[in-house]
Design a protein around this motif. Structure first.
Motif, PDB file in Angstrom:
ATOM      1  N   GLN A  21       0.834  -1.210   0.000  1.00 36.19           N
ATOM      2  CA  GLN A  21       0.000   0.000   0.000  1.00 36.19           C
ATOM      3  C   GLN A  21       0.867   1.258   0.000  1.00 36.19           C
ATOM      4  O   GLN A  21       0.584   2.211  -0.726  1.00 36.19           O
ATOM      5  N   ILE A  25       0.954   4.166  -2.912  1.00 36.60           N
ATOM      6  CA  ILE A  25       0.749   5.595  -2.628  1.00 36.60           C
ATOM      7  C   ILE A  25       1.928   6.410  -3.157  1.00 36.60           C
ATOM      8  O   ILE A  25       1.744   7.459  -3.786  1.00 36.60           O
ATOM      9  N   GLN A  28       1.847   6.724  -6.955  1.00 41.04           N
ATOM     10  CA  GLN A  28       0.842   7.691  -7.413  1.00 41.04           C
ATOM     11  C   GLN A  28       1.335   9.127  -7.255  1.00 41.04           C
ATOM     12  O   GLN A  28       0.943  10.009  -7.999  1.00 41.04           O
ATOM     13  N   CYS A  34      -2.478  15.910  -0.418  1.00 45.44           N
ATOM     14  CA  CYS A  34      -1.173  16.042   0.233  1.00 45.44           C
ATOM     15  C   CYS A  34      -1.115  17.329   1.060  1.00 45.44           C
ATOM     16  O   CYS A  34      -1.531  18.392   0.615  1.00 45.44           O
ATOM     17  N   VAL A  52       1.349  10.224   3.364  1.00 43.58           N
ATOM     18  CA  VAL A  52       1.117   8.780   3.225  1.00 43.58           C
ATOM     19  C   VAL A  52       0.231   8.249   4.351  1.00 43.58           C
ATOM     20  O   VAL A  52      -0.749   7.537   4.102  1.00 43.58           O
ATOM     21  N   LYS A  55      -3.582   8.222   4.244  1.00 46.26           N
ATOM     22  CA  LYS A  55      -4.157   7.343   3.217  1.00 46.26           C
ATOM     23  C   LYS A  55      -4.141   5.873   3.628  1.00 46.26           C
ATOM     24  O   LYS A  55      -4.722   5.037   2.960  1.00 46.26           O
TER      25      LYS A  55
END
Length: 112
Positions: A21, A25, A28, A34, A52, A55
């Motif tokens: 994960q 992130i 991306q 952000c 991060v 998320k």
């Protein structure tokens, strides 16, 4: 590092769903959610605690730090500092090397 050791270290780092994960992130990159200011030399880099962590849901700071350490030690992420702030990027070279080793070691007889 010997190819087999490198494969084992990277495979171990990739074996955890939280680390996958985190990598997703980071790949991306920056988006509207952000909170950190962009790093001047690495505008796609993310601050793990501001960008991060939110998320990932309800993950503790220490758990995130542990997973980032594992990814860093496997060479899968790069750390960039700006003052006291830390930013992370995916290390494309390590992934390329990993895929090349897998291809040459285990996919020799695969026809395309």
């Amino acid at each position: 590092m010997e190819d087999v050791q490198l494969l084992a270290k990277i495979a171990a780092a990739l074996s955890d769903p939280i680390r996958l994960q985190i990598l997703n992130i980071l790949v991306q990159g920056r988006d509207a959610a952000c909170l950190s200011s962009p790093h001047p030399q690495h505008p796609q880099a993310l601050c793990p605690y501001l960008d991060v962590r939110p998320k990932l849901g309800n993950i503790s700071t220490s758990k995130l730090s542990y997973h980032l350490k594992e990814l860093r030690e496997a060479g899968l992420v790069e750390e960039r500092r700006l003052g006291k702030q830390v930013f992370y990027l995916v290390n494309q070279e390590t992934f390329s090397r990993f895929l090349e080793i897998v291809k040459t070691s285990y996919l020799k007889n695969v026809r395309r």
